[in-house]
Design a protein around this motif. Sequence first.
Motif, PDB file in Angstrom:
ATOM      1  N   TYR A 128       0.830  -1.213   0.000  1.00  0.00           N
ATOM      2  CA  TYR A 128       0.000   0.000   0.000  1.00  0.00           C
ATOM      3  C   TYR A 128       0.863   1.260   0.000  1.00  0.00           C
ATOM      4  N   LEU A 177       2.386   2.016  -3.362  1.00  0.00           N
ATOM      5  CA  LEU A 177       1.427   2.590  -4.301  1.00  0.00           C
ATOM      6  C   LEU A 177       1.030   4.007  -3.936  1.00  0.00           C
ATOM      7  N   GLU A 178       1.354   4.453  -2.709  1.00  0.00           N
ATOM      8  CA  GLU A 178       1.041   5.813  -2.279  1.00  0.00           C
ATOM      9  C   GLU A 178       2.072   6.830  -2.741  1.00  0.00           C
ATOM     10  N   SER A 202      -1.209   4.349  -9.642  1.00  0.00           N
ATOM     11  CA  SER A 202      -2.382   3.667  -9.102  1.00  0.00           C
ATOM     12  C   SER A 202      -3.178   4.588  -8.199  1.00  0.00           C
ATOM     13  N   ASN A 217      -4.811   3.306  -5.778  1.00  0.00           N
ATOM     14  CA  ASN A 217      -4.722   2.601  -4.500  1.00  0.00           C
ATOM     15  C   ASN A 217      -6.107   2.248  -3.935  1.00  0.00           C
ATOM     16  N   LYS A 224      -6.621  -6.188  -4.490  1.00  0.00           N
ATOM     17  CA  LYS A 224      -6.421  -4.958  -5.273  1.00  0.00           C
ATOM     18  C   LYS A 224      -7.543  -4.814  -6.278  1.00  0.00           C
TER      19      LYS A 224
END
Length: 673
Positions: free
Chosen positions: A371, A374-375, A381, A383, A427
């Motif tokens: 996570y 992806l931030e 993304s 997320n 996801k």
Amino acid sequence: RRPPRSTRKESSAASDVYKRQVHGASIIAHYSLSKKYLGECQSTGNSDTSVRICKLDTPQKQESPQRKLKTAGNLVIPRKPLHTRHIRPGNAEKREVKPVTEPDKKKPPPQRAKVLEKKKPGIRIWHEEDTHLHNHPINRLFRLVNSFLVVCAKIKNECTPELQREFIKLSNKLELNIPRRQVTNPEFFKAKENIIAVKDKLLRVLYNTLNKDNEYSFELIRMPKYFVGNGNNPMLVKSVLKQRWWWVATEFIDSANLVWTQWKKNKIVNLMPMIKKDDSSISTATSTEVTQESDAKKKLQSKSNDLKPSFLRLCNHLEGNVHLGNKKAMFYNLKIYYESIGKDPFEFIPLTFHIKEGVGDREYESFLEVYRKLEKPDSQSENVWIIKPGENSNRGKGITLAKTLKDIEKALTDSIKEKSRTYILQKYIERPLLFNKRKFDIRCYGLLTAVNGHVKGYFYKEGYLRTASKDFSLKSMAAKIVHLTNEAVQVNFSDFGKFEPGNKLTYGDLQKYIEAAFPELNVNFCSDLLPQIKAIVTDSFRATHGKLDPCGRLHTFELFGYDFMIDADFHVYLIEANINPCLEIMSPVTARIVPSMIDNSLRIAVDPIFQPPGDLSSTKKTMGEILPEIKHELVYDSKIDNADLQELKQTAGNAIVEVEEDEQDSGDEIIDN
């Protein structure tokens, strides 16, 4: 009166000159000499034109195997006696003489392997090879039967000699033993009794092939009885069974030869006799299953004494079906299988974490690492994650979408407090392939049969699309009408059926849309995408080898409903496999596909064991059509796949997938739609 001898000699000499000129001109034309050269020969009065090619009055010597060649410019002319050449001046201009070159080396045959074809940057279309069971006797029979049905449909309208020859050829391959004199009579195909006789022979061949491969000895059961439980459109199942005139309905499970229930009950499965297997051929995948197996044997010993030895029973649920129909079990089984064959499981299913104990779970820590990556600002993304119950959930119940870490933690904490269950954190596919700006998924079917201890898996070639009623957007995570395409969810909104009847589409509708929206990609659903779906269904059967029907019940089968999604890059993902797939009819698409799918499934799983008595041509209850198309394809056979999969399990270390006892026998009547 004969002319004088001198006159005859002169006429003979003139004839020889004429032959030289005619044949010489023919050869020149045959080898495509230029018009300019011919014009020069005629203008200069060159009478040796024919001699340049070949002297007719000179006897030719025997040519060697390697013929000598004589060239005239770029022209190559074989030196061969004229009387052995057959020259057609009319076709001379159509033929071209190519310069003699060395013969091309034979190209190696193309490898039958997975090929990656890039149609556009970012777009990946995986071409799967044919299933390893493509040449299996059952699949060969299915193809022969379908070809035979196509010829029968054509020959009823137009009985041409070509169709008659094709009919005789296919009937001989199927060993139908139809007299040739009957086939050559056009009236033969118009008589209903003849069609019924052909159908009877065709069905016997189909039943015998299936039983032979399952090592099952058929015994005739007169007037077998069926029991159909409540829930999930039982009237449709009864209507399909009523077409089998030799069956009789009953309201008592104990006296039923075929038991069709909405949900698996262990008390029903335990009524099914077991065959003895070697310990090496049974996979002890779960600790709970081992204890349940021993308990089931004890229960069976006490109950089997009440059953008559000749009583034959068939159930529509497999023992251990949760290993495929349960979200967490399917995830673990596929993950173990793909890793054992050296593949990334998240190429076939979305990135998934199984959370057992909320935010304190070890898997949740692994999720946090992904996570946070992806931030990062460079990540493309959004997320977005989807939280699903790991057990006993269908119809979109208990599903939550979350975008922030706070929302994810709240959803997991609240859900685990309310119900003692685990959760799947997956996801979300943020860039799905859309149909007119709306999300859709694909519903297709898989059939597993367990006859006489032999487990076989079939893929049904026809399915349909389930569409959302609102345009796709990631702005609102709570809008289920946008994100969940389940019929049980969509039917509750006023826009249901606004764009398509019952929010259903066919494969053909999707193909037309792809051709219109992406003409430059040249993507074909049936040849590019459907083979990927079939390959993943095959992998799901192989991943649960030994876990489905571990005790070898006599006899069971199971129908699974698979849900797939395609992302914007045309990548196919398996979302879930469902026990008890929805059989409700709420659109013209499902009205055509679902009844045909049930009929096809019963013809493979039930009819070979409970065959009609006697000759079908002796009854008037049989329908006039020869046979519907067989739309199943065999993709898994435990006899053939056993050795390979046992070796893979040893490599994987016999990993255990935990399945709780209450999951094996759910009291809830759950329908997936």
